[in-house]
Design an enzyme around this catalytic site. Structure first.
Site, mmCIF file in Angstrom:
data_model
loop_
_atom_site.group_PDB
_atom_site.id
_atom_site.type_symbol
_atom_site.label_atom_id
_atom_site.label_comp_id
_atom_site.label_asym_id
_atom_site.label_seq_id
_atom_site.Cartn_x
_atom_site.Cartn_y
_atom_site.Cartn_z
ATOM 1 N N GLY A 91 0.850 -1.374 -0.041
ATOM 2 C CA GLY A 91 -0.192 0.227 0.427
ATOM 3 C C GLY A 91 0.985 1.288 -0.041
ATOM 4 N N GLN A 136 3.607 9.885 0.605
ATOM 5 C CA GLN A 136 4.582 9.429 1.426
ATOM 6 C C GLN A 136 5.497 9.610 0.194
ATOM 7 O OE1 GLN A 136 1.925 5.698 2.059
ATOM 8 N NE2 GLN A 136 4.529 5.127 3.125
ATOM 9 N N CYS A 192 6.080 -0.356 7.543
ATOM 10 C CA CYS A 192 5.884 0.437 6.408
ATOM 11 C C CYS A 192 7.306 1.096 6.106
ATOM 12 C CB CYS A 192 5.700 2.106 7.541
ATOM 13 S SG CYS A 192 5.063 3.506 6.570
ATOM 14 N N LEU A 193 6.870 2.410 4.577
ATOM 15 C CA LEU A 193 8.117 2.082 3.335
ATOM 16 C C LEU A 193 8.618 3.914 4.163
ATOM 17 C CD1 LEU A 193 6.134 1.676 0.182
ATOM 18 C CD2 LEU A 193 7.515 -0.047 1.505
ATOM 19 N N HIS A 225 -4.024 1.592 7.315
ATOM 20 C CA HIS A 225 -2.799 2.143 8.270
ATOM 21 C C HIS A 225 -2.200 3.155 7.191
ATOM 22 C CE1 HIS A 225 1.493 1.487 8.539
ATOM 23 N NE2 HIS A 225 1.761 2.211 7.381
ATOM 24 N N GLU A 226 -2.445 2.509 5.535
ATOM 25 C CA GLU A 226 -2.823 3.797 4.750
ATOM 26 C C GLU A 226 -2.931 5.460 4.957
ATOM 27 O OE1 GLU A 226 -0.576 3.631 3.476
ATOM 28 O OE2 GLU A 226 0.080 2.176 3.330
ATOM 29 N N HIS A 263 -2.122 7.690 7.903
ATOM 30 C CA HIS A 263 -0.767 8.761 6.582
ATOM 31 C C HIS A 263 -1.615 9.497 5.963
ATOM 32 C CE1 HIS A 263 2.922 6.453 5.808
ATOM 33 N NE2 HIS A 263 2.490 5.312 5.681
#
Length: 200
Positions: free
Chosen positions: A46, A51, A122-123, A164-165, A168
């Site tokens: 995702g 991000q 997380c990225l 999670h997304e 952000h």
């Protein structure tokens, strides 16, 4: 399409609330394609627009996340068989071709129930993963790339990835949902990582 650099914590922009999308145009479609390519290249399941430094309420979710276990197994088998096929075409279909990503514009959770605890990474948060509590089942309303309404239910891992997304989009990272002690320990670890990177 182009792979974009992923913004890394502690860059301040990750803590800002993203703005709603009001124009559904080619620029938005290009953004979604860049996000999908960046997500797959990372690799991740995702990605939210903030991000990659774009403060808009746009999220992409890898297609395989939206499938149930049986569908994921069939996808994996199909991907494997494609790789063993005859010389033409020379390369197997990509994951995106087999299971297109889900693009959510201006998403919101309108219903939530149950609880699940599982590990998240997380990225945008380097070298750290830990257990995070999330809702087990959610109902999501959003728009697609044409501005048409979406309304669906997500459960388990699919629900976790969406939550999670969406965090952000509100300037929240998964490390904001862990204990202050764990967060402090991670900050110390990250400081050492960054100091090591600065050395010639």
């Amino acid at each position: 399409m182009a792979i974009q650099p992923i913004v890394q914590f502690p860059v301040p922009s990750l803590k800002s609330r993203a703005k709603p999308v009001s124009e559904f145009n080619d620029e938005l479609r290009r953004l979604a394609l860049d996000m999908i390519e960046t997500m797959h290249a990372a690799p991740g399941v995702g990605l939210a627009a903030p991000q990659i430094g774009v403060p808009l309420r746009v999220v992409v979710i890898a297609g395989r996340v939206t499938l149930d276990e049986e569908q994921r197994a069939a996808l994996a088998q199909e991907h494997g068989e494609a790789g063993e096929a005859a010389p033409s075409p020379p390369s197997p279909p990509s994951e995106e071709e087999l299971a297109p990503s889900l693009v959510l514009i201006n998403p919101e959770i309108v219903e939530a129930e149950g609880q699940q605890v599982d590990e998240e990474g997380c990225l945008s948060v380097r070298e750290y993963a830990t257990n995070v509590k999330r809702f087990a089942r959610i109902r999501v309303k959003a728009q697609d790339l044409s501005g048409q309404p979406l309304d669906f239910v997500a459960e388990d891992f699919f629900a976790r990835v969406i939550q999670h997304e969406l965090d952000h989009l509100d300037g929240t990272l998964f490390i904001d949902r862990i204990s202050p002690l764990k967060r402090t320990l991670y900050r110390k670890k990250l400081k050492k990582i960054m100091q090591a990177e600065e050395k010639p």
